[in-house]
Write a protein that holds these residues in place. Structure first.
Motif, mmCIF file in Angstrom:
data_model
loop_
_atom_site.group_PDB
_atom_site.id
_atom_site.type_symbol
_atom_site.label_atom_id
_atom_site.label_comp_id
_atom_site.label_asym_id
_atom_site.label_seq_id
_atom_site.Cartn_x
_atom_site.Cartn_y
_atom_site.Cartn_z
ATOM 1 N N ASP A 5 0.817 -1.221 0.000
ATOM 2 C CA ASP A 5 0.000 0.000 0.000
ATOM 3 C C ASP A 5 0.848 1.267 0.000
ATOM 4 O O ASP A 5 0.336 2.359 -0.238
ATOM 5 N N LEU A 6 2.144 1.127 0.266
ATOM 6 C CA LEU A 6 3.022 2.291 0.380
ATOM 7 C C LEU A 6 3.810 2.592 -0.887
ATOM 8 O O LEU A 6 4.300 3.698 -1.066
ATOM 9 N N ILE A 7 3.953 1.593 -1.759
ATOM 10 C CA ILE A 7 4.805 1.719 -2.944
ATOM 11 C C ILE A 7 4.009 2.268 -4.126
ATOM 12 O O ILE A 7 2.785 2.153 -4.155
ATOM 13 N N VAL A 8 4.712 2.843 -5.097
ATOM 14 C CA VAL A 8 4.048 3.320 -6.312
ATOM 15 C C VAL A 8 3.265 2.161 -6.931
ATOM 16 O O VAL A 8 3.675 1.004 -6.834
ATOM 17 N N PRO A 9 2.123 2.449 -7.552
ATOM 18 C CA PRO A 9 1.241 1.390 -8.037
ATOM 19 C C PRO A 9 1.912 0.355 -8.950
ATOM 20 O O PRO A 9 1.607 -0.831 -8.863
ATOM 21 N N PHE A 10 2.840 0.758 -9.803
ATOM 22 C CA PHE A 10 3.401 -0.201 -10.750
ATOM 23 C C PHE A 10 4.382 -1.191 -10.112
ATOM 24 O O PHE A 10 4.820 -2.131 -10.766
ATOM 25 N N LYS A 11 4.696 -1.016 -8.829
ATOM 26 C CA LYS A 11 5.564 -1.968 -8.128
ATOM 27 C C LYS A 11 4.807 -2.809 -7.093
ATOM 28 O O LYS A 11 5.409 -3.621 -6.400
ATOM 29 N N LYS A 12 3.508 -2.650 -6.973
ATOM 30 C CA LYS A 12 2.729 -3.368 -5.948
ATOM 31 C C LYS A 12 2.864 -4.890 -6.062
ATOM 32 O O LYS A 12 3.031 -5.574 -5.067
ATOM 33 N N ARG A 13 2.779 -5.423 -7.267
ATOM 34 C CA ARG A 13 2.890 -6.872 -7.456
ATOM 35 C C ARG A 13 4.237 -7.386 -6.947
ATOM 36 O O ARG A 13 4.311 -8.412 -6.261
ATOM 37 N N VAL A 14 5.301 -6.660 -7.248
ATOM 38 C CA VAL A 14 6.634 -7.046 -6.772
ATOM 39 C C VAL A 14 6.660 -7.064 -5.245
ATOM 40 O O VAL A 14 7.138 -8.024 -4.631
ATOM 41 N N TYR A 15 6.123 -6.032 -4.616
ATOM 42 C CA TYR A 15 6.160 -5.957 -3.150
ATOM 43 C C TYR A 15 5.331 -7.069 -2.511
ATOM 44 O O TYR A 15 5.728 -7.633 -1.497
ATOM 45 N N ARG A 16 4.176 -7.400 -3.095
ATOM 46 C CA ARG A 16 3.387 -8.519 -2.563
ATOM 47 C C ARG A 16 4.183 -9.821 -2.650
ATOM 48 O O ARG A 16 4.181 -10.620 -1.714
ATOM 49 N N THR A 17 4.871 -10.034 -3.762
ATOM 50 C CA THR A 17 5.670 -11.248 -3.948
ATOM 51 C C THR A 17 6.834 -11.299 -2.966
ATOM 52 O O THR A 17 7.132 -12.361 -2.406
ATOM 53 N N VAL A 18 7.476 -10.178 -2.723
ATOM 54 C CA VAL A 18 8.599 -10.115 -1.765
ATOM 55 C C VAL A 18 8.101 -10.455 -0.360
ATOM 56 O O VAL A 18 8.710 -11.263 0.350
ATOM 57 N N VAL A 19 7.003 -9.846 0.048
ATOM 58 C CA VAL A 19 6.453 -10.111 1.384
ATOM 59 C C VAL A 19 6.136 -11.597 1.535
ATOM 60 O O VAL A 19 6.502 -12.225 2.534
ATOM 61 N N GLU A 20 5.456 -12.174 0.562
ATOM 62 C CA GLU A 20 5.108 -13.597 0.647
ATOM 63 C C GLU A 20 6.355 -14.482 0.625
ATOM 64 O O GLU A 20 6.426 -15.476 1.339
ATOM 65 N N GLY A 21 7.338 -14.108 -0.166
ATOM 66 C CA GLY A 21 8.550 -14.910 -0.285
ATOM 67 C C GLY A 21 9.379 -14.964 0.989
ATOM 68 O O GLY A 21 10.079 -15.940 1.242
ATOM 69 N N PHE A 22 9.281 -13.901 1.788
ATOM 70 C CA PHE A 22 10.085 -13.831 3.012
ATOM 71 C C PHE A 22 9.265 -13.970 4.290
ATOM 72 O O PHE A 22 9.804 -13.979 5.401
ATOM 73 N N ARG A 23 7.959 -14.088 4.162
ATOM 74 C CA ARG A 23 7.046 -14.053 5.322
ATOM 75 C C ARG A 23 7.482 -14.960 6.476
ATOM 76 O O ARG A 23 7.501 -14.553 7.627
ATOM 77 N N ASP A 24 7.864 -16.187 6.180
ATOM 78 C CA ASP A 24 8.206 -17.149 7.238
ATOM 79 C C ASP A 24 9.487 -16.781 7.995
ATOM 80 O O ASP A 24 9.713 -17.299 9.088
ATOM 81 N N LEU A 25 10.287 -15.896 7.424
ATOM 82 C CA LEU A 25 11.567 -15.522 8.056
ATOM 83 C C LEU A 25 11.550 -14.153 8.707
ATOM 84 O O LEU A 25 12.480 -13.789 9.411
ATOM 85 N N ILE A 26 10.512 -13.384 8.430
ATOM 86 C CA ILE A 26 10.442 -12.017 8.978
ATOM 87 C C ILE A 26 10.288 -12.100 10.484
ATOM 88 O O ILE A 26 10.926 -11.424 11.228
#
Length: 161
Positions: A140-161
């Protein structure tokens, strides 16, 4: 998309999800973005011949002032992530060479304190302010055209955060 755009490649880049002891993620507000209240994680181009882990630590230091003794690489996403620039930005960024970026994302654990952050560590600075946020707020904080990337990053690292 016109032929000129499709002929352009993707800029090689690294991205840094810097997480503190509270499980919050570092985001900075870009100095050069006057059109919105957008915040992003540190990221930047990989120099020709540069090792990705060296690029991660260089970009982290340039954008945040955080040194390698205060941040440890925990994981790299298995695959790079790409995004395309919006039409109106293609040809205006990175010398007009690229249609977007291909980013290798890394999760880093921050062991320092806010005293270790120096947004003016590199001239010119990229961020004018920073804050620590919940990982789920990142898209929700990133420019709209990078939202998909940020969702993927969060999901990819979720278990380690």
């Amino acid at each position: 998309m016109n032929a000129n755009v499709t002929e352009r490649g993707y800029r090689p880049c690294v991205g840094v999800m810097l997480v503190n002891a509270d499980g919050k993620v570092f985001v900075g507000r870009r100095i050069d973005n006057k059109e919105g209240d957008w915040w992003q994680m540190p990221q930047g181009g990989v120099d020709p011949g540069e090792d990705l882990t060296a690029a991660v630590m260089r970009e982290l230091h340039e954008e945040t002032g955080v040194t390698s003794d205060k941040a440890k690489i925990i994981k790299q996403l298995d695959e790079p992530l790409r995004y395309d620039l919006p039409e109106e930005l293609i040809g205006k960024l990175w010398g007009g060479q690229y249609r977007g970026q291909e980013q290798d994302w890394f999760l880093l654990r921050f062991s320092g304190s806010d005293d270790d952050i120096d947004l003016d560590a590199h001239d010119p600075a990229e961020f004018c302010e920073y804050r620590w946020v919940d990982p789920d707020d990142l898209p929700d904080l990133i420019v709209p055209f990078k939202k998909r990337v940020y969702r993927t990053v969060v999901e990819g690292f979720r278990d380690l955060i």
